[in-house]
Enzyme design. Structure first.
Site, PDB file in Angstrom:
ATOM      1  N   GLY A   1       2.252   1.912  10.778  1.00 11.15           N
ATOM      2  CA  GLY A   1       3.162   3.056  10.644  1.00 11.15           C
ATOM      3  C   GLY A   1       3.842   3.451  11.940  1.00 11.15           C
TER       4      GLY A   1
ATOM      5  N   HIS B   1      -9.519   0.692   4.930  1.00 16.60           N
ATOM      6  CA  HIS B   1      -8.249   0.926   5.628  1.00 16.60           C
ATOM      7  C   HIS B   1      -8.502   1.851   6.827  1.00 16.60           C
ATOM      8  CE1 HIS B   1      -4.158   2.252   6.455  1.00 16.60           C
ATOM      9  NE2 HIS B   1      -3.749   1.187   5.791  1.00 16.60           N
TER      10      HIS B   1
ATOM     11  N   GLU C   1      -5.412  -5.475  10.465  1.00 15.25           N
ATOM     12  CA  GLU C   1      -4.419  -4.435  10.706  1.00 15.25           C
ATOM     13  C   GLU C   1      -4.728  -3.719  12.020  1.00 15.25           C
ATOM     14  OE1 GLU C   1      -2.451  -3.175   6.794  1.00 15.25           O
ATOM     15  OE2 GLU C   1      -4.151  -1.883   7.124  1.00 15.25           O
TER      16      GLU C   1
ATOM     17  N   ASN D   1       0.868  -1.182   0.000  1.00 15.69           N
ATOM     18  CA  ASN D   1       0.000   0.000   0.000  1.00 15.69           C
ATOM     19  C   ASN D   1       0.904   1.231   0.000  1.00 15.69           C
ATOM     20  OD1 ASN D   1      -1.812   2.038   0.517  1.00 15.69           O
ATOM     21  ND2 ASN D   1      -2.293   1.388   2.608  1.00 15.69           N
ATOM     22  N   TRP D   2       0.998   1.854  -1.156  1.00 12.49           N
ATOM     23  CA  TRP D   2       1.916   2.997  -1.273  1.00 12.49           C
ATOM     24  C   TRP D   2       1.329   4.263  -0.630  1.00 12.49           C
ATOM     25  CZ3 TRP D   2       4.188   2.736  -6.983  1.00 12.49           C
ATOM     26  CH2 TRP D   2       4.840   1.505  -7.141  1.00 12.49           C
ATOM     27  N   LYS D   3       0.089   4.215  -0.242  1.00 11.56           N
ATOM     28  CA  LYS D   3      -0.595   5.360   0.376  1.00 11.56           C
ATOM     29  C   LYS D   3      -0.428   6.625  -0.496  1.00 11.56           C
ATOM     30  CE  LYS D   3       0.184   3.301   4.857  1.00 11.56           C
ATOM     31  NZ  LYS D   3       0.040   3.457   6.283  1.00 11.56           N
TER      32      LYS D   3
ATOM     33  N   GLU E   1      -6.968   4.295   7.950  1.00 16.86           N
ATOM     34  CA  GLU E   1      -6.801   5.721   7.668  1.00 16.86           C
ATOM     35  C   GLU E   1      -8.042   6.295   7.003  1.00 16.86           C
ATOM     36  OE1 GLU E   1      -3.055   5.345   5.614  1.00 16.86           O
ATOM     37  OE2 GLU E   1      -2.103   4.783   7.506  1.00 16.86           O
TER      38      GLU E   1
ATOM     39  N   GLY F   1       2.794  -1.287   4.330  1.00 14.69           N
ATOM     40  CA  GLY F   1       2.752   0.152   4.039  1.00 14.69           C
ATOM     41  C   GLY F   1       4.152   0.675   3.756  1.00 14.69           C
ATOM     42  N   GLY F   2       4.768   1.268   4.774  1.00 12.13           N
ATOM     43  CA  GLY F   2       6.067   1.938   4.622  1.00 12.13           C
ATOM     44  C   GLY F   2       7.111   1.120   3.868  1.00 12.13           C
TER      45      GLY F   2
ATOM     46  N   SER G   1       3.387  -2.464  10.333  1.00 10.01           N
ATOM     47  CA  SER G   1       4.838  -2.452  10.528  1.00 10.01           C
ATOM     48  C   SER G   1       5.511  -3.764  10.118  1.00 10.01           C
ATOM     49  CB  SER G   1       5.182  -2.086  11.980  1.00 10.01           C
ATOM     50  OG  SER G   1       4.688  -0.785  12.269  1.00 10.01           O
TER      51      SER G   1
HETATM   52  C1  PEP Z   1      -0.820  -0.102   5.977  1.00 11.56           C
HETATM   53  O1  PEP Z   1      -0.866   1.067   5.675  1.00 11.56           O
HETATM   54  O2  PEP Z   1      -1.696  -0.876   5.576  1.00 11.56           O
HETATM   55  C2  PEP Z   1       0.294  -0.549   6.821  1.00 11.56           C
HETATM   56  C3  PEP Z   1       0.249  -1.752   7.311  1.00 11.56           C
HETATM   57  O3  PEP Z   1       1.314   0.344   7.046  1.00 11.56           O
HETATM   58  P1  PEP Z   1       2.750   0.032   7.706  1.00 11.56           P
HETATM   59  O4  PEP Z   1       3.266  -1.248   7.099  1.00 11.56           O
HETATM   60  O5  PEP Z   1       3.596   1.210   7.359  1.00 11.56           O
HETATM   61  O6  PEP Z   1       2.536  -0.127   9.178  1.00 11.56           O
END
Ligand code: PEP
Length: 255
Positions: A171, A95, A165, A10-12, A97, A232-233, A211
């Site tokens: 994050g 998600h 999640e 997920n590049w957000k 967010e 994500g990151g 994470s």
């Molecule tokens: C996400 O945004 O779905 C996520 C899991 O982010 P991260 O891996 O950065 O915690």
């Protein structure tokens, strides 16, 4: 039948179109070699077409990060399922967010999942509890509510993927332990079994997200309930994301 693991990035709200193309081009040669795992990248809407052109003919698949539930009309700024159909295969829905900053309620999420499936898109449906809910021992109650609000039987035939999640792990660099994630994903699978029976519960893929890095993916993938990761990151770093996919394949790849 064994569930094929999935590693989805997920590049957000990161990367311009040029940056997205550059990123996928650097990942593609190595990612394409990883077997036995579904690999998905989810760039911002504006880059879907360009990234899709780069990965065409490869084993890497494309997902969007959100979708609206109406097909067309006066909904300024929104993107409909029909606009995504043919452009990508997957779409992230619910998600945390989106729930937190954009008011995506359980009712809206359910409408989005249904609309996506009607347009032949496969939802990656995110669920998870907040830190306060976790600390109050309410994780199972929250997941039950989220899953029950949005898990019609038709969604499973439409290819829904669930992503657990925990909001406190997204994050933050603070991942759930593999045992914690395995137990909670087992609980989600039991909810699905209770509602739709063993066959559906045994076949639905349930990912962990929060994470995930190259340093913890192997431990997560050793857990029998965890079918992959929503990343994500770390999905914005070529070496890291390729290593995550490669390790997932080594531990649990399906030939
Ligand atoms: C996400 O945004 O779905 C996520 C899991 O982010 P991260 O891996 O950065 O915690």
């Amino acid at each position: 039948m064994a569930r094929i693991p999935m590693i989805a990035g997920n590049w957000k709200m990161n990367t311009t179109v040029d940056e997205a193309v550059r990123l996928v081009k650097t990942m593609l040669p190595e990612l394409d070699k990883v077997k036995g795992v579904d690999k998905v990248v989810c760039p911002p809407f504006v880059s879907l077409k360009a990234v899709g052109d780069v990965i065409k003919g490869s084993s890497v698949k494309l997902g969007a990060q959100n979708v609206f539930y109406k097909e067309k009309g006066a909904f300024t700024g929104e993107i409909s399922p029909g606009m995504l159909a043919g452009l990508c295969e997957y779409v992230i829905i619910g998600h945390s967010e989106r729930r937190q900053y954009f008011g995506d309620s359980e009712e809206i999420i359910d409408l989005k999942i249904k609309a996506a499936i009607e347009s032949m898109l496969k939802p990656i449906f995110c669920v998870g509890e907040s830190l306060e809910e976790n600390e109050a021992g309410r994780t199972e109650e929250v997941l039950t509510r989220q899953i029950m609000a949005s898990c019609e039987k038709l969604y499973f035939f439409g290819g829904i993927v669930i992503a657990y999640e925990p909001v406190w792990a997204i994050g933050t660099g603070k991942s759930a332990t593999s045992e914690q994630a395995n137990k909670t994903i087992g609980f989600i699978r039991a909810l699905v079994r209770h509602r739709h029976g063993k066959e559906i519960a045994d076949s639905v893929r349930i990912l962990y997200g929060g994470s995930v890095t190259a340093a913890n993916i192997a431990e997560l993938m050793k857990m029998p309930e965890i079918d992959g990761a929503l990343v994500g990151g770390a999905s914005l770093k070529t070496d890291e994301f390729v290593s995550i996919a490669r390790q997932a394949s080594e531990v649990r790849g399906v030939s």
